[in-house]
Design an enzyme around this catalytic site. Structure first.
Site, PDB file in Angstrom:
ATOM      1  N   LEU A 115       3.871  -0.378  -7.392  1.00  0.00           N
ATOM      2  CA  LEU A 115       2.504  -0.615  -7.573  1.00  0.00           C
ATOM      3  C   LEU A 115       1.575   0.455  -7.113  1.00  0.00           C
ATOM      4  O   LEU A 115       1.633   0.827  -6.055  1.00  0.00           O
ATOM      5  CB  LEU A 115       1.862  -1.982  -7.193  1.00  0.00           C
ATOM      6  CG  LEU A 115       2.666  -3.312  -7.482  1.00  0.00           C
ATOM      7  CD1 LEU A 115       2.243  -4.703  -6.618  1.00  0.00           C
ATOM      8  CD2 LEU A 115       2.662  -3.575  -8.865  1.00  0.00           C
ATOM      9  N   ASP A 116       0.588   0.581  -8.015  1.00  0.00           N
ATOM     10  CA  ASP A 116      -0.468   1.673  -7.701  1.00  0.00           C
ATOM     11  C   ASP A 116      -1.276   1.158  -6.436  1.00  0.00           C
ATOM     12  O   ASP A 116      -1.599  -0.061  -6.247  1.00  0.00           O
ATOM     13  CB  ASP A 116      -1.089   2.304  -8.790  1.00  0.00           C
ATOM     14  CG  ASP A 116      -1.897   1.257  -9.611  1.00  0.00           C
ATOM     15  OD1 ASP A 116      -2.685   0.639  -9.098  1.00  0.00           O
ATOM     16  OD2 ASP A 116      -2.106   1.307 -10.962  1.00  0.00           O
ATOM     17  N   ILE A 117      -1.919   2.049  -5.939  1.00  0.00           N
ATOM     18  CA  ILE A 117      -3.002   1.726  -4.997  1.00  0.00           C
ATOM     19  C   ILE A 117      -4.161   0.769  -5.141  1.00  0.00           C
ATOM     20  O   ILE A 117      -4.398  -0.185  -4.176  1.00  0.00           O
ATOM     21  CB  ILE A 117      -3.938   3.158  -4.374  1.00  0.00           C
ATOM     22  CG1 ILE A 117      -4.473   2.634  -3.001  1.00  0.00           C
ATOM     23  CG2 ILE A 117      -4.785   3.467  -5.365  1.00  0.00           C
ATOM     24  CD1 ILE A 117      -4.968   4.035  -2.237  1.00  0.00           C
ATOM     25  N   ASN A 118      -4.686   0.707  -6.604  1.00  0.00           N
ATOM     26  CA  ASN A 118      -5.389  -0.390  -7.041  1.00  0.00           C
ATOM     27  C   ASN A 118      -4.877  -1.790  -7.520  1.00  0.00           C
ATOM     28  O   ASN A 118      -5.623  -2.638  -7.933  1.00  0.00           O
ATOM     29  CB  ASN A 118      -6.585   0.203  -8.072  1.00  0.00           C
ATOM     30  CG  ASN A 118      -7.354   1.435  -7.190  1.00  0.00           C
ATOM     31  OD1 ASN A 118      -7.646   1.353  -6.197  1.00  0.00           O
ATOM     32  ND2 ASN A 118      -7.529   2.401  -7.992  1.00  0.00           N
ATOM     33  N   THR A 119      -3.662  -1.835  -7.499  1.00  0.00           N
ATOM     34  CA  THR A 119      -3.013  -3.047  -7.961  1.00  0.00           C
ATOM     35  C   THR A 119      -2.385  -3.804  -6.676  1.00  0.00           C
ATOM     36  O   THR A 119      -1.668  -3.124  -5.892  1.00  0.00           O
ATOM     37  CB  THR A 119      -1.842  -2.546  -8.854  1.00  0.00           C
ATOM     38  OG1 THR A 119      -2.414  -1.882  -9.944  1.00  0.00           O
ATOM     39  CG2 THR A 119      -1.145  -3.959  -9.362  1.00  0.00           C
TER      40      THR A 119
END
Length: 322
Positions: A115-119
């Site tokens: 998952l990306d940092i903002n997810t």
């Protein structure tokens, strides 16, 4: 094991290393390409196959090779908060998802997807490299479900386009299911399902319709739903039944998860208490207080979704007019 050209009696080196618990196959391919793996005293290369009596080292240290039956199959669910990275170490010293996981002796946790940092939301970790590889591989067609908050007013034409498929920079992409779950003002909540784990795929699909995702949370991976056993920043071990369900999805034979030794139980309990996130502290937000209150009603105090939970089923459905 020795180096082998006989495919019937050998396995790919990256598969053997992943099964030994050193990381995913993709991570092991990188390690091999960097020249960090040797087989029988010679530096290995991508494409090498080895058989059962090869002597393998990683960074100069002997690797204990395992057969499929000897590989421990543990799986944990982690509820990732926004702001954490899906990497083992960050050069800038930022927090990673591995910082809060229970420590293992002689093994490593392998992330099933990223998952990306903002997810935020559901991440699965396992000690079984083959299980991780199968569940991540596009050919397995594992469903990933996300709760998405979108800024703007999506039309049925937008929804239809994303279900029928759009062309992104790295190829065609589509949602297999889109369901609207309400919202107020310029923000609308949806649940969407995809069958791949490409980089920022959910966000890019919405961006293809000139719409912006303001919040993204994974709530399901295959047949595993994010639930109250793991609040934001916490993990929980999956049951044998849940692990068997994942193995069946991956087309692997069932295998019992090993019992934790008394020492492991003590260490895991200490880790869970020591690494539990601090409650009551919040990161700066640009949202209004009314938006925060509405979101609290939707997801509850522990970050788990409550609104519309009974309306969803596990099977994809066709998009419907609201």
């Amino acid at each position: 094991m020795t180096m082998s050209n006989n495919a019937a009696d050998s396995e790919k080196l990256q598969k053997v290393l992943a099964r030994a618990g050193y990381g995913s196959r993709r991570e092991m391919e990188t390690v091999i390409a960097e020249g960090r793996v040797s087989v029988n005293g010679k530096v290995a290369t991508l494409g090498d196959r080895i058989d059962a009596d090869a002597q393998v080292t990683l960074d100069g240290r002997p690797v204990t090779l395992r057969s499929n039956d000897e590989t421990p199959r543990r799986v944990i669910m982690y509820n990732k908060p926004e702001g954490e990275l899906c990497t083992r170490k960050d050069p800038e010293g930022r927090r990673t998802v591995f910082d809060r996981l229970p420590r293992l002796k002689g093994e490593r946790w392998i992330a099933i997807g990223r998952l990306d940092i903002n997810t935020s939301g559901l991440l699965l970790f396992t000690t079984d490299g083959e299980l991780a590889n199968r569940l991540m591989h596009p050919s397995t067609q594992i469903e990933r479900e996300y709760a998405v908050r979108v800024m703007g007013e999506p039309s049925m034409d937008n929804i239809r386009a994303m279900v029928e498929g759009v062309m992104l920079d790295d190829g065609p992409a589509r949602f297999t299911d889109v369901q609207q779950f309400g919202g107020e003002g310029i923000n609308t909540w949806f649940h969407v399902v995809i069958l791949e784990g490409r980089n920022r795929e959910v966000r890019r699909l919405w961006e293809s319709q000139e719409l912006t995702v303001s919040r993204l949370k994974r709530v399901r991976y295959g047949n595993i739903f994010l639930d109250k056993r793991a609040r934001a920043g916490e993990w929980t071990e999956l049951s044998q039944e849940e692990i068997d369900d994942l193995a069946q999805l991956a087309g692997l034979p069932l295998r019992s998860a090993p019992e934790l030794t008394p020492e492991e139980k003590n260490r895991w309990n200490r880790d869970k208490n020591k690494r539990r996130p601090v409650r009551g502290l919040r990161e700066p937000s640009t949202r209004s207080r009314s938006e925060d209150k509405r979101e609290a009603r939707r997801y509850g105090k522990d970050g788990q979704e409550t609104q519309g939970k009974q309306e969803r089923s596990r099977k994809p459905r066709s998009p419907r007019q609201k």
